[in-house]
Design a protein around this motif. Structure first.
Motif, PDB file in Angstrom:
ATOM      1  N   VAL A  34       0.839  -1.195   0.000  1.00  0.00           N
ATOM      2  CA  VAL A  34       0.000   0.000   0.000  1.00  0.00           C
ATOM      3  C   VAL A  34       0.881   1.256   0.000  1.00  0.00           C
ATOM      4  CG1 VAL A  34      -0.234   0.107   2.526  1.00  0.00           C
ATOM      5  CG2 VAL A  34      -2.005   1.104   1.079  1.00  0.00           C
ATOM      6  N   VAL A  35       0.402   2.290  -0.692  1.00  0.00           N
ATOM      7  CA  VAL A  35       1.093   3.576  -0.727  1.00  0.00           C
ATOM      8  C   VAL A  35       0.171   4.613  -0.094  1.00  0.00           C
ATOM      9  CG1 VAL A  35       2.035   5.398  -2.220  1.00  0.00           C
ATOM     10  CG2 VAL A  35       2.401   2.987  -2.805  1.00  0.00           C
ATOM     11  N   TYR A  36       0.706   5.379   0.853  1.00  0.00           N
ATOM     12  CA  TYR A  36      -0.032   6.431   1.547  1.00  0.00           C
ATOM     13  C   TYR A  36       0.672   7.751   1.268  1.00  0.00           C
ATOM     14  CZ  TYR A  36      -1.834   9.254   5.401  1.00  0.00           C
ATOM     15  OH  TYR A  36      -2.406  10.262   6.153  1.00  0.00           O
ATOM     16  N   GLU A  37      -0.096   8.761   0.827  1.00  0.00           N
ATOM     17  CA  GLU A  37       0.497  10.064   0.504  1.00  0.00           C
ATOM     18  C   GLU A  37      -0.276  11.200   1.149  1.00  0.00           C
ATOM     19  OE1 GLU A  37       0.389  10.115  -3.774  1.00  0.00           O
ATOM     20  OE2 GLU A  37       2.388   9.230  -3.879  1.00  0.00           O
ATOM     21  N   MET A  38       0.472  12.243   1.534  1.00  0.00           N
ATOM     22  CA  MET A  38      -0.101  13.496   2.017  1.00  0.00           C
ATOM     23  C   MET A  38       0.490  14.611   1.163  1.00  0.00           C
ATOM     24  SD  MET A  38      -0.074  12.932   6.139  1.00  0.00           S
ATOM     25  CE  MET A  38       1.656  12.461   6.144  1.00  0.00           C
ATOM     26  N   PRO A  39      -0.249  15.084   0.132  1.00  0.00           N
ATOM     27  CA  PRO A  39       0.296  16.081  -0.781  1.00  0.00           C
ATOM     28  C   PRO A  39       0.738  17.387  -0.120  1.00  0.00           C
ATOM     29  CG  PRO A  39      -1.612  15.045  -1.755  1.00  0.00           C
ATOM     30  CD  PRO A  39      -1.539  14.570  -0.330  1.00  0.00           C
TER      31      PRO A  39
END
Length: 127
Positions: A34-39
């Protein structure tokens, strides 16, 4: 259950398991990669174990409630009411579900309020 209903259910379960601090249950919703991002902060976390550690260690007494959820076969968009102590925040979360039915990508947007630029008051209404 059709894919849209399954995606919708997975998105609800994601929020429910976060809110309930059900870490094994949350792990069961995620792909290994899984990939988690916070722009806003340009941070990316790769992998279920790293995402779980980040979430478990996240500071504060935070609570989540779904305001609105829209989903199709593989994606869900959530508008969340987030409470951290007495502070209320809005968050927009995009979730992608893999063909296996597990969450493969999460993107959290934390919009911060700001005053609009001058010159458009004649077109807008403030609330």
């Amino acid at each position: 259950m059709d894919n849209t209903a399954a995606t919708r259910q997975t998105a609800h379960e994601y929020v429910d398991r976060l809110e309930g601090r059900d870490w094994p249950g949350l792990a069961g919703l995620l792909t290994d990669d899984v990939v988690y991002e916070m722009p806003q902060t340009r941070e990316r976390i790769r992998g279920r174990d790293a995402f779980l550690r980040f979430t478990i260690d996240y500071p504060g007494d935070w609570h989540l409630r779904v305001r609105r959820l829209v989903a199709d076969d593989r994606m869900a968009a959530l508008w969340l009411d987030v409470r951290v102590g007495a502070e209320q925040l809005d968050a927009c979360v995009w979730i992608e579900v893999s063909h296996s039915g597990l969450i493969s990508r999460i993107v959290d947007y934390w919009p911060a309020p700001y005053d609009p630029p001058p010159g458009r008051e004649h077109l807008t209404e403030r609330w």
